[in-house]
Motif scaffolding. Structure first.
Motif, PDB file in Angstrom:
ATOM      1  N   LEU A 267      55.435 -46.380  83.780  1.00 52.87           N
ATOM      2  CA  LEU A 267      55.269 -46.028  85.192  1.00 52.87           C
ATOM      3  C   LEU A 267      56.313 -46.720  86.065  1.00 52.87           C
ATOM      4  O   LEU A 267      56.915 -46.092  86.947  1.00 52.87           O
ATOM      5  CB  LEU A 267      53.858 -46.402  85.658  1.00 52.87           C
ATOM      6  N   ILE A 268      56.542 -48.012  85.811  1.00 53.58           N
ATOM      7  CA  ILE A 268      57.567 -48.745  86.575  1.00 53.58           C
ATOM      8  C   ILE A 268      58.940 -48.141  86.326  1.00 53.58           C
ATOM      9  O   ILE A 268      59.736 -47.945  87.255  1.00 53.58           O
ATOM     10  CB  ILE A 268      57.558 -50.242  86.192  1.00 53.58           C
ATOM     11  N   GLY A 269      59.236 -47.834  85.063  1.00 57.84           N
ATOM     12  CA  GLY A 269      60.524 -47.220  84.733  1.00 57.84           C
ATOM     13  C   GLY A 269      60.705 -45.875  85.405  1.00 57.84           C
ATOM     14  O   GLY A 269      61.798 -45.562  85.908  1.00 57.84           O
ATOM     15  N   ALA A 270      59.645 -45.069  85.445  1.00 61.69           N
ATOM     16  CA  ALA A 270      59.714 -43.754  86.085  1.00 61.69           C
ATOM     17  C   ALA A 270      59.998 -43.893  87.578  1.00 61.69           C
ATOM     18  O   ALA A 270      60.814 -43.137  88.147  1.00 61.69           O
ATOM     19  CB  ALA A 270      58.414 -42.990  85.862  1.00 61.69           C
ATOM     20  N   LEU A 271      59.339 -44.855  88.226  1.00 58.64           N
ATOM     21  CA  LEU A 271      59.551 -45.073  89.663  1.00 58.64           C
ATOM     22  C   LEU A 271      60.988 -45.524  89.942  1.00 58.64           C
ATOM     23  O   LEU A 271      61.600 -45.104  90.937  1.00 58.64           O
ATOM     24  CB  LEU A 271      58.551 -46.104  90.188  1.00 58.64           C
ATOM     25  N   LEU A 272      61.522 -46.379  89.079  1.00 60.13           N
ATOM     26  CA  LEU A 272      62.912 -46.831  89.250  1.00 60.13           C
ATOM     27  C   LEU A 272      63.898 -45.678  89.049  1.00 60.13           C
ATOM     28  O   LEU A 272      64.897 -45.562  89.783  1.00 60.13           O
ATOM     29  CB  LEU A 272      63.222 -47.959  88.267  1.00 60.13           C
ATOM     30  N   LEU A 273      63.622 -44.828  88.065  1.00 62.35           N
ATOM     31  CA  LEU A 273      64.526 -43.704  87.793  1.00 62.35           C
ATOM     32  C   LEU A 273      64.459 -42.633  88.871  1.00 62.35           C
ATOM     33  O   LEU A 273      65.382 -41.821  88.995  1.00 62.35           O
ATOM     34  CB  LEU A 273      64.198 -43.097  86.426  1.00 62.35           C
ATOM     35  N   MET A 274      63.390 -42.603  89.639  1.00 62.90           N
ATOM     36  CA  MET A 274      63.282 -41.634  90.735  1.00 62.90           C
ATOM     37  C   MET A 274      64.207 -41.979  91.897  1.00 62.90           C
ATOM     38  O   MET A 274      64.585 -41.097  92.673  1.00 62.90           O
ATOM     39  CB  MET A 274      61.842 -41.572  91.245  1.00 62.90           C
ATOM     40  N   LEU A 275      64.576 -43.241  92.017  1.00 58.73           N
ATOM     41  CA  LEU A 275      65.376 -43.698  93.158  1.00 58.73           C
ATOM     42  C   LEU A 275      66.755 -43.037  93.166  1.00 58.73           C
ATOM     43  O   LEU A 275      67.339 -42.778  92.113  1.00 58.73           O
ATOM     44  CB  LEU A 275      65.535 -45.216  93.107  1.00 58.73           C
TER      45      LEU A 275
ATOM     46  N   VAL B 157      69.557 -44.301  93.730  1.00 59.78           N
ATOM     47  CA  VAL B 157      70.577 -45.145  93.101  1.00 59.78           C
ATOM     48  C   VAL B 157      70.624 -44.926  91.592  1.00 59.78           C
ATOM     49  O   VAL B 157      71.627 -45.258  90.939  1.00 59.78           O
ATOM     50  CB  VAL B 157      70.290 -46.640  93.418  1.00 59.78           C
ATOM     51  N   SER B 158      69.573 -44.347  91.025  1.00 54.75           N
ATOM     52  CA  SER B 158      69.528 -44.142  89.580  1.00 54.75           C
ATOM     53  C   SER B 158      70.238 -42.871  89.132  1.00 54.75           C
ATOM     54  O   SER B 158      70.571 -42.731  87.955  1.00 54.75           O
ATOM     55  CB  SER B 158      68.067 -44.091  89.100  1.00 54.75           C
ATOM     56  N   SER B 159      70.453 -41.941  90.056  1.00 55.38           N
ATOM     57  CA  SER B 159      71.095 -40.675  89.685  1.00 55.38           C
ATOM     58  C   SER B 159      72.567 -40.688  90.058  1.00 55.38           C
ATOM     59  O   SER B 159      72.973 -41.335  91.024  1.00 55.38           O
ATOM     60  CB  SER B 159      70.393 -39.500  90.371  1.00 55.38           C
ATOM     61  N   ARG B 160      73.365 -39.971  89.298  1.00 59.04           N
ATOM     62  CA  ARG B 160      74.806 -39.911  89.549  1.00 59.04           C
ATOM     63  C   ARG B 160      75.115 -39.192  90.862  1.00 59.04           C
ATOM     64  O   ARG B 160      76.102 -39.498  91.534  1.00 59.04           O
ATOM     65  CB  ARG B 160      75.490 -39.204  88.379  1.00 59.04           C
ATOM     66  N   SER B 161      74.255 -38.268  91.241  1.00 57.40           N
ATOM     67  CA  SER B 161      74.466 -37.502  92.476  1.00 57.40           C
ATOM     68  C   SER B 161      74.007 -38.240  93.718  1.00 57.40           C
ATOM     69  O   SER B 161      74.316 -37.836  94.844  1.00 57.40           O
ATOM     70  CB  SER B 161      73.710 -36.169  92.381  1.00 57.40           C
ATOM     71  N   GLY B 162      73.216 -39.326  93.531  1.00 62.85           N
ATOM     72  CA  GLY B 162      72.702 -40.079  94.669  1.00 62.85           C
ATOM     73  C   GLY B 162      71.477 -39.444  95.301  1.00 62.85           C
ATOM     74  O   GLY B 162      71.080 -39.829  96.407  1.00 62.85           O
ATOM     75  N   GLU B 163      70.855 -38.504  94.597  1.00 62.27           N
ATOM     76  CA  GLU B 163      69.659 -37.840  95.107  1.00 62.27           C
ATOM     77  C   GLU B 163      68.430 -38.300  94.323  1.00 62.27           C
ATOM     78  O   GLU B 163      68.534 -38.831  93.213  1.00 62.27           O
ATOM     79  CB  GLU B 163      69.802 -36.321  94.989  1.00 62.27           C
ATOM     80  N   TYR B 164      67.250 -38.078  94.920  1.00 58.97           N
ATOM     81  CA  TYR B 164      66.008 -38.410  94.222  1.00 58.97           C
ATOM     82  C   TYR B 164      65.849 -37.528  92.977  1.00 58.97           C
ATOM     83  O   TYR B 164      66.159 -36.341  93.004  1.00 58.97           O
ATOM     84  CB  TYR B 164      64.809 -38.209  95.143  1.00 58.97           C
ATOM     85  N   THR B 165      65.356 -38.138  91.905  1.00 61.24           N
ATOM     86  CA  THR B 165      65.064 -37.395  90.679  1.00 61.24           C
ATOM     87  C   THR B 165      63.585 -37.008  90.682  1.00 61.24           C
ATOM     88  O   THR B 165      62.738 -37.842  91.009  1.00 61.24           O
ATOM     89  CB  THR B 165      65.359 -38.255  89.436  1.00 61.24           C
ATOM     90  N   PRO B 166      63.245 -35.752  90.354  1.00 64.57           N
ATOM     91  CA  PRO B 166      61.836 -35.348  90.322  1.00 64.57           C
ATOM     92  C   PRO B 166      61.008 -36.264  89.429  1.00 64.57           C
ATOM     93  O   PRO B 166      61.492 -36.754  88.400  1.00 64.57           O
ATOM     94  CB  PRO B 166      61.896 -33.922  89.748  1.00 64.57           C
TER      95      PRO B 166
ATOM     96  N   TRP C 123      72.357 -39.649  84.985  1.00 63.32           N
ATOM     97  CA  TRP C 123      72.013 -40.996  85.429  1.00 63.32           C
ATOM     98  C   TRP C 123      73.247 -41.819  85.771  1.00 63.32           C
ATOM     99  O   TRP C 123      74.265 -41.761  85.073  1.00 63.32           O
ATOM    100  CB  TRP C 123      71.190 -41.725  84.361  1.00 63.32           C
ATOM    101  N   SER C 124      73.155 -42.587  86.841  1.00 61.53           N
ATOM    102  CA  SER C 124      74.214 -43.508  87.244  1.00 61.53           C
ATOM    103  C   SER C 124      74.202 -44.724  86.325  1.00 61.53           C
ATOM    104  O   SER C 124      73.362 -44.841  85.436  1.00 61.53           O
ATOM    105  CB  SER C 124      73.991 -43.958  88.691  1.00 61.53           C
ATOM    106  N   LEU C 125      75.108 -45.659  86.571  1.00 58.36           N
ATOM    107  CA  LEU C 125      75.142 -46.891  85.777  1.00 58.36           C
ATOM    108  C   LEU C 125      73.814 -47.638  85.905  1.00 58.36           C
ATOM    109  O   LEU C 125      73.276 -48.139  84.914  1.00 58.36           O
ATOM    110  CB  LEU C 125      76.298 -47.783  86.232  1.00 58.36           C
TER     111      LEU C 125
END
Length: 447
Positions: free
Chosen positions: A24-32, A34-43, A69-71
């Motif tokens: 759950l924590i990992g999913a919330l972090l990946l939604m941010l 900053v986690s995507s290469r495009s800079g948009e929220y991930t579903p 995913w971004s770095l």
């Protein structure tokens, strides 16, 4: 309040809840953004699927790891892979040891539960060896891979790719960053590179034989007779599955998918096809291009998996060996289930049968649901669900086509595959019901 809650939970329940929280924590972090290469929220569903796959060291992905995913997102995934591979209990106890805190009986019991070990003695010493061994193998693998990647990717990228793929391989996760060349390509671009593939295969095998086997090899070196029965079974079964699997893949695909490859490429691909279903998820050939016979062989290897107390999944090699020993004893009308000069306990047979039936039931039920919902090819669907519950990560291309309900089914399979489907079910029935009166026995027809 937290301490009261942990006291009420059994060891298996605590592990199951712990993995759920990490996911759950990992999913919330990946939604941010900053986690995507495009800079948009991930579903949320995409982030949850990826977090589950990483924490359960599976490797199934609905978006390409490099392209999406971004770095920061990749580092979150890598952290979850490492936690999932070692187990958060092992990492937590290691931190306690670094802080010089006393490791009590409860913590030792949790380590035993997490690593699926029978004996309670020597838990702290084993944990130290696991952590040191993990760092050694991952760093060695990272160095070798980096030396191969640097000429093609540059210094910093080569080092980063070496570290990422070494951890992913050792933890049997199957995540890769080769989407920089082609999305979802895995290691197909390196199919004839001996150093890269042999390094990856060795990391997978070492991570998949189990920490108990490590300990036995460390203490007794190459003296096979001194090994425990568990170690003897794991090593013998692994060697058989490796060479028999490689031979079968070579014979089946020699004039099909392997046609046009060099002899080096064919041999490497044959061994890689035999190693990666046990349960790493990398591939050097297009899985959807395999013949039906090779897909079925892949399903069988995935279902068997690696060794207990390792980074691998599946029903485990010890389970299948126990069932085969039982079958042999019945066919030959032998009293007792004997192997390597030792007799197996009846409890081992009962547990092996339960694990086999539980995973088979879950996989077939999930396959039926996916086929009913999306009308997928039957064999490809079976490969998908076995890959999920065995935490492998191989796919014939169905993962990216899964709808919402199908994704939830696969997420549940990955979770149960990591915490142990049978152990998870039994965690809710810890209090045994003792029958004071034995029911009358009656014979039934079997077979």
């Amino acid at each position: 309040m937290f301490s009261k809650l942990t006291k009420r939970l059994s060891g298996m329940q605590l592990i199951a809840v712990g993995f759920f929280i990490i996911i759950l924590i990992g999913a919330l972090l990946l939604m941010l953004p900053v986690s995507s290469r495009s800079g948009e929220y991930t579903p949320f569903m995409t982030a949850l699927f990826t977090a589950t796959s990483a924490s359960c060291v599976t490797g199934l992905v609905v978006v390409d790891t490099f392209s999406h995913w971004s770095l920061f997102g990749q580092l979150v995934i890598l952290t979850m892979i490492q936690i999932g591979g070692l187990g958060f209990i092992t990492i937590g106890v290691t931190v306690s040891m670094i802080l010089r805190k006393k490791i009590g009986l409860a913590q030792r019991g949790l380590i035993r539960e997490s690593l699926n070990i029978i004996e309670l003695s020597g838990m702290v010493r084993l944990t130290k060896r696991i952590v040191i061994g993990t760092l050694f193998f991952e760093l060695t693998g990272a160095l070798i891979l980096a030396l191969c990647f640097i000429p093609k990717m540059g210094l910093l990228q080569g080092i980063y790719y070496g570290i990422f793929h070494s951890i992913s391989a050792f933890c049997n996760a199957g995540f890769d960053l080769m989407g920089r060349y082609e999305a979802f390509s895995s290691l197909t671009g390196w199919y004839d590179h001996p150093i890269v593939l042999i390094t990856i295969m060795l990391l997978i095998i070492i991570g998949g034989i189990g920490f108990v086997v490590w300990n036995d090899l460390y203490e007794h070196r190459l003296h096979f007779r001194k090994y425990s029965l568990h170690t003897k079974i794991v090593l013998t079964a692994d060697l058989f599955l490796l060479f028999a699997g490689a031979l079968l893949f070579y014979l089946i695909e020699h004039d099909d998918l392997f046609a046009g490859m060099t002899m080096t490429g064919k041999i490497l691909s044959s061994f890689f096809c035999a190693v990666t279903p046990r349960t790493a998820g990398f591939n050097t050939v297009n899985v959807s291009g395999l013949t039906d016979a090779s897909k079925l062989l892949t399903v069988i290897l995935m279902f068997i998996g690696g060794a207990p107390g390792s980074t691998a999944g599946g029903i485990k090699v010890t389970t299948i060996v126990v069932l085969l020993v039982y079958l042999k004893a019945n066919l030959t009308r032998t009293v007792g289930y004997n192997i390597f000069g030792r007799r197996l306990e009846d409890d081992a047979l009962r547990k092996s049968a339960a694990v086999f039936c539980t995973n088979l039931f879950l996989a077939t039920t999930a396959a039926l649901i996916l086929c009913a919902l999306q009308n997928f090819n039957g064999l490809d669907t079976l490969l998908e669900v076995i890959s999920a519950i065995s935490t492998v990560g191989m796919t014939a291309g169905l993962t990216t086509q899964l709808n919402m309900i199908s994704r939830m089914v696969v997420i549940l399979l990955m979770y149960l595959g990591r915490v142990g489907s049978l152990s998870f079910a039994m965690s809710f029935t810890d209090k045994k019901k003792i029958a004071h009166v034995m029911q009358p026995a009656e014979k039934i027809n079997i077979g």
